[in-house]
Structures are given as structure tokens and as C-alpha cells.
Motif scaffolding. Structure first.
Motif, PDB file in Angstrom:
ATOM      1  N   ALA A  77      57.626  49.427  46.020  1.00 47.46           N
ATOM      2  CA  ALA A  77      56.908  48.410  46.768  1.00 47.46           C
ATOM      3  C   ALA A  77      56.550  47.236  45.863  1.00 47.46           C
ATOM      4  CB  ALA A  77      55.639  49.012  47.358  1.00 47.46           C
ATOM      5  N   ALA A  78      56.363  46.088  46.477  1.00 49.99           N
ATOM      6  CA  ALA A  78      55.958  44.902  45.732  1.00 49.99           C
ATOM      7  C   ALA A  78      54.577  45.120  45.127  1.00 49.99           C
ATOM      8  CB  ALA A  78      55.938  43.695  46.663  1.00 49.99           C
ATOM      9  N   SER A  79      54.306  44.431  44.034  1.00 50.83           N
ATOM     10  CA  SER A  79      53.006  44.536  43.373  1.00 50.83           C
ATOM     11  C   SER A  79      51.906  44.037  44.282  1.00 50.83           C
ATOM     12  CB  SER A  79      53.008  43.726  42.082  1.00 50.83           C
ATOM     13  OG  SER A  79      53.930  44.262  41.180  1.00 50.83           O
ATOM     14  N   LEU A  80      50.716  44.523  44.033  1.00 52.39           N
ATOM     15  CA  LEU A  80      49.554  44.083  44.794  1.00 52.39           C
ATOM     16  C   LEU A  80      49.008  42.791  44.210  1.00 52.39           C
ATOM     17  CD1 LEU A  80      47.799  47.544  45.082  1.00 52.39           C
ATOM     18  CD2 LEU A  80      49.068  46.357  46.861  1.00 52.39           C
ATOM     19  N   ALA A  81      48.522  41.911  45.074  1.00 50.91           N
ATOM     20  CA  ALA A  81      47.898  40.671  44.634  1.00 50.91           C
ATOM     21  C   ALA A  81      46.478  40.970  44.173  1.00 50.91           C
ATOM     22  CB  ALA A  81      47.876  39.651  45.773  1.00 50.91           C
ATOM     23  N   VAL A  82      46.081  40.387  43.065  1.00 51.62           N
ATOM     24  CA  VAL A  82      44.729  40.566  42.552  1.00 51.62           C
ATOM     25  C   VAL A  82      44.132  39.208  42.232  1.00 51.62           C
ATOM     26  CG1 VAL A  82      45.136  42.875  41.613  1.00 51.62           C
ATOM     27  CG2 VAL A  82      45.587  40.893  40.198  1.00 51.62           C
ATOM     28  N   GLY A  83      42.819  39.171  42.083  1.00 53.47           N
ATOM     29  CA  GLY A  83      42.146  37.937  41.706  1.00 53.47           C
ATOM     30  C   GLY A  83      41.417  37.302  42.872  1.00 53.47           C
ATOM     31  N   ALA A  84      40.809  36.190  42.555  1.00 52.22           N
ATOM     32  CA  ALA A  84      40.031  35.462  43.561  1.00 52.22           C
ATOM     33  C   ALA A  84      40.938  35.027  44.708  1.00 52.22           C
ATOM     34  CB  ALA A  84      39.362  34.249  42.926  1.00 52.22           C
ATOM     35  N   GLY A  85      40.467  35.232  45.918  1.00 52.93           N
ATOM     36  CA  GLY A  85      41.221  34.812  47.093  1.00 52.93           C
ATOM     37  C   GLY A  85      42.247  35.825  47.577  1.00 52.93           C
ATOM     38  N   ALA A  86      42.535  36.862  46.803  1.00 55.70           N
ATOM     39  CA  ALA A  86      43.493  37.879  47.226  1.00 55.70           C
ATOM     40  C   ALA A  86      42.812  38.843  48.198  1.00 55.70           C
ATOM     41  CB  ALA A  86      44.025  38.650  46.021  1.00 55.70           C
ATOM     42  N   PRO A  87      43.539  39.307  49.203  1.00 56.99           N
ATOM     43  CA  PRO A  87      42.964  40.316  50.094  1.00 56.99           C
ATOM     44  C   PRO A  87      42.625  41.582  49.312  1.00 56.99           C
ATOM     45  CG  PRO A  87      45.071  39.507  50.924  1.00 56.99           C
ATOM     46  CD  PRO A  87      44.902  38.962  49.549  1.00 56.99           C
TER      47      PRO A  87
END
Length: 157
Positions: free
Chosen positions: A2-12
């Protein structure tokens, strides 16, 4: 994978990202001197009823339940959760390439339903795998000798 997860400000939230995929998944959330933290998604919301567990095994054998070096049972029925292998739990693993697998029993058959990305164990600590950069590798090969042999051995694990 699977694609990597988004992290940081504004990420779900990680949970929201996993739920939106609607598939079994196992992602490394953090890795380092403190151990390995993983987040998993079990879309049927019944890992406890399916005897689900997370296996930590050599990457080449993660599909073989007997090859596990460490494991964690998932006893609660929920869609998303976290599990951690502490530094103490992984300290004595041999150096090499490892992977975590999410295993569950369906129709009396145990299956790997998701796997994490592979990672390295070096000197009792876990670390993300280094990506091979083609230009650098060619330069090392041109020099030959011990540098090339060492890099080839590292990347073949």
C-alpha cells in the motif's frame, strides 16, 4: 504494498487514511532505538474473533508462521489499532532484513493478510531500509574492492 501514509500538519488522521482504503493493512508508524510501532487495519472489525496476530520475522519467511521471531496477539475486535515491539523485545534479533505480517484465520486457514515494508536490524536496533541510489552504486562498483563488496552484501539482504 500500500502507499505510504500522509503525516504532518493538515494530513488526515492515520485511522481515517486506513479506513478510506477499506483493505487489510500494516504500516510502520515509527522505527528506531525505541523499537517498532505499527498501525494496522482490519476492515471486518473482528481480529480477535479471527485469532489475528502480528508476526515479526525474517523478510524472506514472513509468510511462514513458524518463522516468527516475535509476535503480538490482536485480542480486541476493532477496525484500526496499534502495536509496538519495544527495543527490549527486538534487541536480541540477529542482524538482517525483517518484515512484520498481519495474520488471521479465515475458514480454518491461517493467512497473511497484510505485510509491512521491510526493515533492517543492525546491532540490536531496527531501522528503515536504505534505498539504493543507482548513480552512487555504479560509482562504488567502478572503484571495486571492499567498498563494492560491502555495498552489494548490504543490499542483497
Amino acid at each position: 504494498q500500500a502507499a505510504s501514509l500522509a503525516v504532518g500538519a493538515g494530513a488526515p488522521s492515520i485511522e481515517a487514511q486506513l479506513l478510506s482504503r477499506g483493505d487489510f493493512s500494516l504500516q510502520i508508524q515509527a522505527i528506531g532505538e525505541d523499537g517498532i510501532s505499527l498501525v494496522w487495519c482490519f476492515p471486518t472489525a473482528n481480529p480477535g474473533d479471527c485469532n489475528a496476530w502480528i508476526s515479526l520475522a525474517p523478510a524472506h519467511a514472513v509468510h511462514d508462521a513458524a518463522a516468527r521471531q516475535r509476535h503480538k496477539m490482536l485480542i480486541k475486535n476493532q477496525v484500526v489499532g496499534e502495536v509496538k515491539f519495544s527495543a527490549r523485545e527486538v534487541r536480541k534479533l540477529r542482524d538482517g532484513k525483517y518484515c512484520c505480517g498481519l495474520l488471521a484465520t479465515f475458514d480454518d486457514e491461517q493467512r497473511v493478510v497484510a505485510m509491512s515494508e521491510p526493515f533492517d536490524m543492525r546491532g540490536g536496533a531496527a531501522a528503515r531500509r536504505l534505498r539504493r541510489r543507482a548513480g552512487r552504486s555504479r560509482a562504488v562498483r567502478k572503484r571495486g574492492g571492499a567498498d563494492a563488496d560491502a555495498e552489494d552484501a548490504f543490499h542483497s539482504m
